[in-house]
Design an enzyme around this catalytic site. Structure first.
Site, PDB file in Angstrom:
ATOM      1  N   GLU A  62       0.872  -1.167   0.000  1.00 29.84           N
ATOM      2  CA  GLU A  62       0.000   0.000   0.000  1.00 29.84           C
ATOM      3  C   GLU A  62       0.914   1.223   0.000  1.00 29.84           C
ATOM      4  O   GLU A  62       1.787   1.331   0.866  1.00 29.84           O
ATOM      5  CB  GLU A  62      -0.877  -0.021   1.255  1.00 29.84           C
ATOM      6  CG  GLU A  62      -1.914   1.059   1.227  1.00 29.84           C
ATOM      7  CD  GLU A  62      -2.816   1.068   2.468  1.00 29.84           C
ATOM      8  OE1 GLU A  62      -2.712   0.154   3.304  1.00 29.84           O
ATOM      9  OE2 GLU A  62      -3.600   2.021   2.571  1.00 29.84           O
ATOM     10  N   ARG A 297       5.065 -13.158   9.964  1.00 30.02           N
ATOM     11  CA  ARG A 297       5.774 -11.891   9.779  1.00 30.02           C
ATOM     12  C   ARG A 297       7.194 -12.007  10.284  1.00 30.02           C
ATOM     13  O   ARG A 297       7.482 -12.751  11.212  1.00 30.02           O
ATOM     14  CB  ARG A 297       5.118 -10.784  10.595  1.00 30.02           C
ATOM     15  CG  ARG A 297       3.863 -10.226  10.035  1.00 30.02           C
ATOM     16  CD  ARG A 297       3.333  -9.142  10.956  1.00 30.02           C
ATOM     17  NE  ARG A 297       3.773  -7.824  10.553  1.00 30.02           N
ATOM     18  CZ  ARG A 297       3.129  -7.098   9.643  1.00 30.02           C
ATOM     19  NH1 ARG A 297       2.048  -7.559   9.059  1.00 30.02           N
ATOM     20  NH2 ARG A 297       3.571  -5.906   9.309  1.00 30.02           N
ATOM     21  N   LYS A 307       4.474   0.906   9.621  1.00 28.40           N
ATOM     22  CA  LYS A 307       4.608   2.148   8.847  1.00 28.40           C
ATOM     23  C   LYS A 307       4.087   3.342   9.634  1.00 28.40           C
ATOM     24  O   LYS A 307       4.645   4.430   9.570  1.00 28.40           O
ATOM     25  CB  LYS A 307       3.853   2.021   7.523  1.00 28.40           C
ATOM     26  CG  LYS A 307       4.710   1.424   6.416  1.00 28.40           C
ATOM     27  CD  LYS A 307       3.981   1.416   5.090  1.00 28.40           C
ATOM     28  CE  LYS A 307       3.084   0.216   4.961  1.00 28.40           C
ATOM     29  NZ  LYS A 307       2.527   0.031   3.620  1.00 28.40           N
TER      30      LYS A 307
HETATM   31  P1  ATP Z   1       2.469  -1.901   7.983  1.00 25.87           P
HETATM   32  O1  ATP Z   1       1.632  -2.584   9.033  1.00 25.87           O
HETATM   33  O2  ATP Z   1       3.821  -1.537   8.414  1.00 25.87           O
HETATM   34  O3  ATP Z   1       1.748  -0.785   7.298  1.00 25.87           O
HETATM   35  P2  ATP Z   1       1.588  -3.609   5.969  1.00 25.87           P
HETATM   36  O4  ATP Z   1       1.597  -5.055   6.038  1.00 25.87           O
HETATM   37  O5  ATP Z   1       0.273  -2.972   6.215  1.00 25.87           O
HETATM   38  O6  ATP Z   1       2.711  -3.036   6.919  1.00 25.87           O
HETATM   39  P3  ATP Z   1       1.673  -3.369   3.143  1.00 25.87           P
HETATM   40  O7  ATP Z   1       2.162  -2.266   2.290  1.00 25.87           O
HETATM   41  O8  ATP Z   1       0.240  -3.708   3.123  1.00 25.87           O
HETATM   42  O9  ATP Z   1       2.151  -3.020   4.621  1.00 25.87           O
HETATM   43  O10 ATP Z   1       2.563  -4.671   2.921  1.00 25.87           O
HETATM   44  C1  ATP Z   1       2.891  -5.200   1.679  1.00 25.87           C
HETATM   45  C2  ATP Z   1       3.233  -6.647   1.862  1.00 25.87           C
HETATM   46  O11 ATP Z   1       4.341  -6.790   2.740  1.00 25.87           O
HETATM   47  C3  ATP Z   1       2.085  -7.425   2.467  1.00 25.87           C
HETATM   48  O12 ATP Z   1       1.912  -8.610   1.717  1.00 25.87           O
HETATM   49  C4  ATP Z   1       2.521  -7.688   3.871  1.00 25.87           C
HETATM   50  O13 ATP Z   1       1.969  -8.875   4.350  1.00 25.87           O
HETATM   51  C5  ATP Z   1       4.052  -7.760   3.724  1.00 25.87           C
HETATM   52  N1  ATP Z   1       4.730  -7.424   4.966  1.00 25.87           N
HETATM   53  C6  ATP Z   1       4.637  -6.274   5.656  1.00 25.87           C
HETATM   54  N2  ATP Z   1       5.347  -6.329   6.784  1.00 25.87           N
HETATM   55  C7  ATP Z   1       5.923  -7.557   6.829  1.00 25.87           C
HETATM   56  C8  ATP Z   1       6.780  -8.242   7.760  1.00 25.87           C
HETATM   57  N3  ATP Z   1       7.185  -7.659   8.882  1.00 25.87           N
HETATM   58  N4  ATP Z   1       7.182  -9.499   7.464  1.00 25.87           N
HETATM   59  C9  ATP Z   1       6.769 -10.077   6.329  1.00 25.87           C
HETATM   60  N5  ATP Z   1       5.962  -9.507   5.421  1.00 25.87           N
HETATM   61  C10 ATP Z   1       5.534  -8.261   5.656  1.00 25.87           C
HETATM   62 MG    MG Z   2      -1.326  -3.539   4.956  1.00 26.64          MG
END
Ligand code: ATP
Ligand code: MG
Length: 595
Positions: A62, A297, A307
């Site tokens: 995102e 994760r 983020k």
């Molecule tokens: P945040 O909670 O920091 O905003 P998010 O998961 O909402 O992280 P996205 O941009 O939606 O951020 O993530 C893109 C991809 O990266 C998703 O498929 C998510 O599952 C993966 N991802 C994000 N953080 C991790 C992590 N710590 N370990 C593994 N995969 C991750």
């Molecule tokens: Mg997300």
């Protein structure tokens, strides 16, 4: 995949995703899929030829912030599996939420995925997609669900909806709007689209089962009214799809075979399948449908990977921007000096499992050292300088203006890189802590009466030090032992226990040195809901003047070195310039935190 795609390790540690895809590819589960050349509905793909990609995966960020180390894990997992199985990995911006998304983030994400070494171009197509380009299809699919009695417009207030959803022990209660006819719902939904209703006045919900033990199946909302300008579609829409509705559709339009996500989406999987099955029944999408698979994760000790929290560090000025070298963002880690290969190795080695994992930050530094040890040219740097005066220099070398040439290999295992040249003079910079007036037990470096070797130079004997009025040491004094230069026959005549690094005052390159340390003093800064600002490390950044040997004057931004005895350093990619160098410490030669 393009030839530029990295293939770091021949032996890939197995994990459940690798095993699954291997089996499915062998069984030909995805062998007979048509691909329309671009994302699209069932008819679009049916008109295309056989998909040249064995499997399709995607990385779907995102664009509401910068990528962090956790994303690197997901990027390497998806792009790596695609590479290993003759597939393709799409980069898709999951930009269905108009409020938080910005072009700045889109650009930064593109740059960082490339920097990590991955490529979404395959078979002549750049597989870079925006979920917002699918809004038309998502709308059409919603009308389709309404027409089949599978969705309805609910005008309950948010509070009523929450109360009627029930909880883990109580089933939900049907909305009074649930029994409207498809015609009524269609008319209402079109009014929502046409801006006839206020934000939040009503939502479109999938009609599934208000008594389902899985709360996610209790008629989840799929569309909401939100008057907000979208970075891609502008003001075209005032209704936006919910993430849980949009994501499966995005995957299906792109013919994704394996939709890999993190564990918190496990409970969403039944809705993911329900939605795609219904749209396939209706002929809008075609089998085989994408399947969601969850993995744990990646969390790193001493780091936060949310983020929202990273944005808070930036917005409140605790760090100097998203690319501050202390940030666990990929932009920050790049600036700090981490290499793409070390991040890929960390991602590969940490595998993929069904539980969230905690990785010690030291693991990343081990990967970094393994990478840089082999490639980084060597250099001498004096980080915390004090002056050393060689009081008999003119007698030993004939004159105080004489410069005694010395040399050292640019890299001990890479003779092709040649030799570094530097020279001795009567005054040198040495590390302040290489001198002790009164030595502690086991201290073998400079103290009055002790002899040490100046690395690649001569042996000296310490005679004492000079101090200012306040007792502060202003210089260390020593005499040169004649005929002891490294590489000459006399070099081994005098035995010493200590060797110290140095830089000639006459040719030293003064640099701004930025010494970074962990941003937090606790391994899990936000554990248990703790305010992570209370455990910020007050000395995570120390800036001082250091001295470099003359060969380092030609260093260019992002060049990485091993400074002998000190560790790995990089010329700052933004602030470093020829003539006014700025170096960042990446990591020490060994982990300084395990003691
Ligand atoms: P945040 O909670 O920091 O905003 P998010 O998961 O909402 O992280 P996205 O941009 O939606 O951020 O993530 C893109 C991809 O990266 C998703 O498929 C998510 O599952 C993966 N991802 C994000 N953080 C991790 C992590 N710590 N370990 C593994 N995969 C991750
Ligand atoms: Mg997300």
């Amino acid at each position: 995949m393009s030839a530029a795609t990295p293939n770091d390790a021949l032996h890939k540690p197995s994990n459940f995703l690798r095993t699954l895809i291997e089996r499915e590819v062998q069984e030909g589960v995805y062998a007979q899929r048509p691909w329309g050349g671009t994302p699209g509905d069932a008819a679009h793909h049916a008109a295309g030829g056989q998909d040249p990609a064995a499997v399709r995966l995607r990385f779907p960020p995102e664009p509401n912030g910068y990528l962090h180390i956790g994303h690197a894990k997901s990027i390497c997992l998806n792009f790596g599996l695609a590479r290993d199985f003759g597939g393709v990995c799409h980069l898709r911006f999951d930009d269905t939420n108009p409020e938080k998304e910005e072009q700045e983030y889109v650009d930064a994400i593109v740059e960082m995925v490339k920097w990590l070494g991955w490529d979404w171009e395959a078979n002549g197509t750049a597989h870079l997609y925006y979920a917002s380009n699918y809004f038309d299809f998502m709308y059409r699919a919603a009308e389709h669900l309404i027409e089949r009695g599978l969705a309805y417009v609910d005008e309950q207030t948010p509070d009523e909806m929450r109360a009627n959803r029930g909880d883990f022990t109580t089933p939900g209660t049907n909305s009074p709007f649930r029994s409207r006819t498809p015609e009524e719902n269609l008319a209402r939904f079109r009014e929502m689209r046409d801006g006839k209703h206020a934000d939040g006045a009503m939502v479109l919900r999938a009609k599934i089962d208000m008594a389902s033990p899985n709360i996610n199946l209790r008629d989840p909302a799929v569309y909401r009214i939100r008057r907000a300008t979208h970075h891609n579609t502008g003001d075209k829409w005032c209704i936006y799809p919910m993430y849980t509705y949009a994501h499966p559709i995005e995957d299906a339009l792109e013919r994704i075979s394996h939709s890999i996500c993190t564990l918190e989406f496990e409970d969403q999987r039944p809705f993911y399948d329900w939605l795609l099955e219904r749209l396939a029944e209706g002929g809008l999408l075609a089998h085989p449908l994408p399947k969601q698979h969850e993995f744990g994760r990646l969390n790193l000790s001493y780091v936060i990977t949310s983020k929202r929290k990273l944005k808070q560090l930036v917005d409140e000025g605790h760090v100097c921007g998203w690319d501050d070298p202390r940030m666990p963002t990929l932009a920050g880690m790049r600036r700090r000096g981490y290499t793409p290969a070390s991040l890929r190795k960390m991602a590969e080695d940490s595998g993929a499992s069904k539980t969230n994992i905690w990785l010690d930050y030291a693991v990343l530094d081990i990967a970094l050292r393994a990478d840089l040890e082999a490639i980084a040219p060597r250099g001498m740097a004096v980080i915390n300088p004090v002056k050393l005066k060689l009081t008999n220099y003119d007698q030993v070398f004939g004159s105080a203006t004489h410069r005694e040439p010395c040399h050292a290999p640019a890299h001990p295992q890479r003779p092709e890189l040649g030799q570094r040249q530097f020279s001795l003079g009567p005054e040198l910079w040495i590390e302040a802590d290489d001198f002790a007036e009164v030595p502690a037990k086991g201290f073998f470096r400079l103290f009055p009466g002790n002899k040490v070797r100046l690395k690649y130079g001569v042996i000296i004997e310490c005679t004492g030090c000079e101090k200012d009025a306040s007792g502060h040491i202003t210089a260390v004094t020593a005499t040169v032992i004649p005929d002891t230069k490294s590489g000459t026959p006399g070099a081994d005549a005098v035995k010493v226990k200590g060797v110290i690094t140095w830089v000639g005052v006459h040719e030293a390159v003064a640099t701004e040195m930025r010494l970074f340390d962990r941003l937090f003093t606790e391994a899990q800064p936000d554990a248990g809901g703790r305010d992570f600002l209370t455990v910020l490390n007050p000395v995570s950044k120390v800036v001082q003047t250091s001295y470099l040997e003359p060969s380092l004057a030609s260093a260019k931004a992002e060049d990485k070195f091993q400074f002998e005895r000190h560790g790995y350093f990089v010329a700052d990619r933004l602030d470093h310039q020829a003539g006014s160098p700025v170096f960042n410490r990446i990591a020490g030669l060994k982990d300084g935190w395990t003691k």
